[in-house]
Design a protein around this motif. Structure first.
Motif, PDB file in Angstrom:
ATOM      1  N   ASN A 189       7.748  -4.790  -6.096  1.00  0.00           N
ATOM      2  CA  ASN A 189       6.743  -3.973  -5.437  1.00  0.00           C
ATOM      3  C   ASN A 189       5.590  -4.810  -4.905  1.00  0.00           C
ATOM      4  O   ASN A 189       5.082  -5.691  -5.594  1.00  0.00           O
ATOM      5  CB  ASN A 189       6.167  -2.925  -6.399  1.00  0.00           C
ATOM      6  N   LEU A 190       5.161  -4.494  -3.687  1.00  0.00           N
ATOM      7  CA  LEU A 190       3.902  -4.998  -3.165  1.00  0.00           C
ATOM      8  C   LEU A 190       2.810  -4.181  -3.841  1.00  0.00           C
ATOM      9  O   LEU A 190       2.741  -2.965  -3.672  1.00  0.00           O
ATOM     10  CB  LEU A 190       3.852  -4.819  -1.652  1.00  0.00           C
ATOM     11  N   MET A 191       1.960  -4.836  -4.623  1.00  0.00           N
ATOM     12  CA  MET A 191       0.932  -4.132  -5.398  1.00  0.00           C
ATOM     13  C   MET A 191      -0.426  -4.320  -4.748  1.00  0.00           C
ATOM     14  O   MET A 191      -0.690  -5.350  -4.097  1.00  0.00           O
ATOM     15  CB  MET A 191       0.903  -4.642  -6.833  1.00  0.00           C
ATOM     16  N   ALA A 192      -1.295  -3.334  -4.934  1.00  0.00           N
ATOM     17  CA  ALA A 192      -2.578  -3.370  -4.240  1.00  0.00           C
ATOM     18  C   ALA A 192      -3.677  -2.726  -5.060  1.00  0.00           C
ATOM     19  O   ALA A 192      -3.415  -1.894  -5.935  1.00  0.00           O
ATOM     20  CB  ALA A 192      -2.454  -2.643  -2.907  1.00  0.00           C
ATOM     21  N   ALA A 217      -7.182  -5.219  -1.539  1.00  0.00           N
ATOM     22  CA  ALA A 217      -6.371  -6.434  -1.648  1.00  0.00           C
ATOM     23  C   ALA A 217      -4.952  -6.057  -2.010  1.00  0.00           C
ATOM     24  O   ALA A 217      -4.716  -5.007  -2.616  1.00  0.00           O
ATOM     25  CB  ALA A 217      -6.945  -7.375  -2.703  1.00  0.00           C
ATOM     26  N   SER A 218      -4.028  -6.926  -1.645  1.00  0.00           N
ATOM     27  CA  SER A 218      -2.623  -6.702  -1.996  1.00  0.00           C
ATOM     28  C   SER A 218      -1.989  -8.023  -2.391  1.00  0.00           C
ATOM     29  O   SER A 218      -2.417  -9.096  -1.954  1.00  0.00           O
ATOM     30  CB  SER A 218      -1.862  -6.055  -0.845  1.00  0.00           C
ATOM     31  N   VAL A 219      -0.951  -7.936  -3.211  1.00  0.00           N
ATOM     32  CA  VAL A 219      -0.246  -9.134  -3.667  1.00  0.00           C
ATOM     33  C   VAL A 219       1.234  -8.838  -3.773  1.00  0.00           C
ATOM     34  O   VAL A 219       1.656  -7.866  -4.377  1.00  0.00           O
ATOM     35  CB  VAL A 219      -0.819  -9.640  -5.021  1.00  0.00           C
ATOM     36  N   MET A 220       2.024  -9.712  -3.145  1.00  0.00           N
ATOM     37  CA  MET A 220       3.477  -9.658  -3.321  1.00  0.00           C
ATOM     38  C   MET A 220       3.872 -10.687  -4.383  1.00  0.00           C
ATOM     39  O   MET A 220       4.503 -10.366  -5.370  1.00  0.00           O
ATOM     40  CB  MET A 220       4.182  -9.949  -1.996  1.00  0.00           C
ATOM     41  N   SER A 223      -4.190 -10.890  -8.450  1.00  0.00           N
ATOM     42  CA  SER A 223      -3.065 -11.627  -9.018  1.00  0.00           C
ATOM     43  C   SER A 223      -2.195 -10.651  -9.798  1.00  0.00           C
ATOM     44  O   SER A 223      -2.582  -9.508 -10.043  1.00  0.00           O
ATOM     45  CB  SER A 223      -3.554 -12.767  -9.922  1.00  0.00           C
ATOM     46  N   ARG A 224      -1.028 -11.118 -10.172  1.00  0.00           N
ATOM     47  CA  ARG A 224      -0.116 -10.260 -10.930  1.00  0.00           C
ATOM     48  C   ARG A 224       0.589 -11.072 -11.988  1.00  0.00           C
ATOM     49  O   ARG A 224       0.827 -12.272 -11.836  1.00  0.00           O
ATOM     50  CB  ARG A 224       0.884  -9.584  -9.999  1.00  0.00           C
ATOM     51  N   ASP A 225       0.960 -10.376 -13.065  1.00  0.00           N
ATOM     52  CA  ASP A 225       1.760 -10.947 -14.145  1.00  0.00           C
ATOM     53  C   ASP A 225       2.955 -10.023 -14.299  1.00  0.00           C
ATOM     54  O   ASP A 225       2.854  -8.956 -14.914  1.00  0.00           O
ATOM     55  CB  ASP A 225       0.930 -11.026 -15.429  1.00  0.00           C
ATOM     56  N   SER A 272       6.834   0.099   2.607  1.00  0.00           N
ATOM     57  CA  SER A 272       7.067  -0.864   3.679  1.00  0.00           C
ATOM     58  C   SER A 272       6.120  -0.650   4.861  1.00  0.00           C
ATOM     59  O   SER A 272       5.893  -1.561   5.648  1.00  0.00           O
ATOM     60  CB  SER A 272       8.516  -0.775   4.159  1.00  0.00           C
ATOM     61  N   THR A 273       5.540   0.549   4.949  1.00  0.00           N
ATOM     62  CA  THR A 273       4.576   0.836   6.012  1.00  0.00           C
ATOM     63  C   THR A 273       3.143   0.759   5.491  1.00  0.00           C
ATOM     64  O   THR A 273       2.220   1.274   6.121  1.00  0.00           O
ATOM     65  CB  THR A 273       4.831   2.227   6.620  1.00  0.00           C
TER      66      THR A 273
END
Length: 121
Positions: free
Chosen positions: A35-38, A52-55, A73-75, A103-104
């Motif tokens: 998932n692209l998280m934001a 902000a978003s993080v892949m 950031s992500r863990d 995706s959009t």
């Protein structure tokens, strides 16, 4: 049902820092990881905005208003997304929410309760 749980907000003086966390306890890792998280925020009387978003931790994007001050950031092992906020300004005051993006680039899941950030002297 996906549950997103935000925490870490509070009252901070201008120039201060906070670290927000967003956990997805009911999401299995194989669903969380791609998932692209934001992070979003919503100030009183304003629409919710994407912050902000993080892949991956090398693929991150920021709103112009927070560039250079916020770090997402992500863990994946912990199914957690973080937002490190520095040099906070009164205009950063808002309820902060996390979500995954489609995706959009639209929010994918129901919103959590958010976490309140108040920047004030």
């Amino acid at each position: 049902q996906v549950q997103l749980v935000e925490s870490g907000g509070g009252l901070v003086q201008p120039g201060g820092s906070l670290r927000l966390s967003c956990k997805a306890p009911r999401m299995i890792t194989s669903v969380f990881n791609p998932n692209l998280m934001a992070w979003y925020r919503q100030a009183p009387g304003k629409e919710r905005e994407l912050v902000a978003s993080v892949m991956t931790n090398s693929d991150r994007n920021y709103a112009d208003s927070v560039k250079g001050r916020f770090t997402i950031s992500r863990d994946n092992a912990r199914k957690t997304v973080y937002l490190q906020m520095s040099n906070l300004k009164p205009e950063d005051t808002a309820v902060y929410y996390c979500n995954a993006l489609t995706s959009t680039k639209q929010p994918k899941y129901d919103w959590g309760q958010g976490t309140q950030v108040t920047v004030s002297s």
